[in-house]
Structures are given as C-alpha cells and as structure tokens.
Write a protein that holds these residues in place. Structure first.
Motif, short mmCIF file in Angstrom:
data_model
loop_
_atom_site.label_atom_id
_atom_site.label_comp_id
_atom_site.label_asym_id
_atom_site.label_seq_id
_atom_site.Cartn_x
_atom_site.Cartn_y
_atom_site.Cartn_z
N VAL A 1 -8.25 3.98 3.51
CA VAL A 1 -7.06 4.80 3.27
C VAL A 1 -7.05 5.88 4.34
O VAL A 1 -8.02 6.62 4.49
CB VAL A 1 -7.07 5.44 1.87
CG1 VAL A 1 -5.85 6.31 1.68
CG2 VAL A 1 -7.17 4.39 0.80
N ASP B 1 3.02 2.58 2.05
CA ASP B 1 2.34 2.37 3.32
C ASP B 1 3.28 1.74 4.35
O ASP B 1 3.28 2.13 5.52
CB ASP B 1 1.12 1.47 3.10
CG ASP B 1 0.48 0.97 4.39
OD1 ASP B 1 0.48 1.72 5.38
OD2 ASP B 1 -0.02 -0.16 4.40
N PHE C 1 0.42 6.90 7.15
CA PHE C 1 -0.26 6.55 5.90
C PHE C 1 -0.60 5.08 5.98
O PHE C 1 0.29 4.23 6.10
CB PHE C 1 0.64 6.83 4.70
CG PHE C 1 0.04 6.45 3.37
CD1 PHE C 1 -1.12 7.04 2.92
CD2 PHE C 1 0.65 5.50 2.56
CE1 PHE C 1 -1.66 6.70 1.69
CE2 PHE C 1 0.13 5.16 1.34
CZ PHE C 1 -1.04 5.76 0.90
N THR C 2 -1.89 4.77 5.95
CA THR C 2 -2.34 3.40 6.16
C THR C 2 -3.29 2.98 5.04
O THR C 2 -4.22 3.70 4.72
CB THR C 2 -3.07 3.27 7.51
OG1 THR C 2 -2.22 3.79 8.54
CG2 THR C 2 -3.41 1.83 7.81
N ILE C 3 -3.02 1.81 4.47
CA ILE C 3 -3.88 1.18 3.48
C ILE C 3 -4.34 -0.13 4.09
O ILE C 3 -3.53 -0.92 4.57
CB ILE C 3 -3.13 0.92 2.16
CG1 ILE C 3 -2.57 2.20 1.56
CG2 ILE C 3 -4.01 0.20 1.16
CD1 ILE C 3 -3.59 3.11 0.96
#
Length: 114
Positions: free
Chosen positions: A24, A78, A84-86
C-alpha cells in the motif's frame, strides 16, 4: 463537523496503514485526504447498489462477499487516484478489513451532536 472528524480519522488511518502495510503506497497527505473522500463517496453511493445486486451471493457466502465488495471499493479508489497504489487484491482485502476495524473503533470516540 462530525463528517470532517470522520474524514480526518480516515485520512490518518490510511496514512498509518500505508506506513505499516507492504503493498500500500500513499504519496502524501493530500492523496490520503483524497482517498478518504473518494472511499466515503463510493461507500455512500456505489456500495448500496452493489450490495443490492449481489444479495443472493452475500446470503450464500454468509456475508463474506461483503469483504470482496469492500476490497473492490479500495481497488476502484486505487484506479481513480494517482499517488495511491495497492499491489494486489489480497492487499486490498486486508487493507479494507483493517480500515473498517480501525474506523469502527475510533468513530466511537466522536460524540453525537443531537
């Protein structure tokens, strides 16, 4: 005022989870605020529609499919937000579970203004 406190709490939780969870990534605090707002909007408008249409699957899985819907909300956030990275669905699932538990605990400290 209560809404602003809830958004602030969610922002802090998103920042904390991105710090402690691998997979995350949140670039800065403005991105965390955007994540909190987008998740609130998705949970307000899109989630009830998804819950309605997936009601038979939710009943069949004894409510566990709601976790999949929550993870989908995080992955949609995301997809829409830069910064914002998942990394995977499983990370989104754990993120959504920890976010929900943390929110339910911390929201109890916000007084009701009736």
């Amino acid at each position: 005022m209560k809404l602003l406190f809830r958004l602030l709490i969610t922002t802090i939780i998103v920042l904390a989870l991105s710090y402690f969870m691998g997979g995350v990534q949140v670039d800065n605090i403005t991105t965390a605020i955007k994540v909190a707002v987008v998740l609130a909007l998705l949970n307000t408008f899109l989630k009830p529609v998804l819950v309605f249409f997936t009601f038979p699957i939710t009943i069949f899985t004894l409510g566990l499919f709601l976790l999949v819907i929550n993870a989908g909300m995080v992955l949609l956030c995301d997809y829409w937000l830069d910064g914002f990275t998942i990394s995977s669905f499983l990370t989104a699932l754990f993120f959504s579970i920890l976010l929900s538990i943390s929110q339910s605990i911390l929201y109890k400290f916000i007084p009701d203004n009736k």
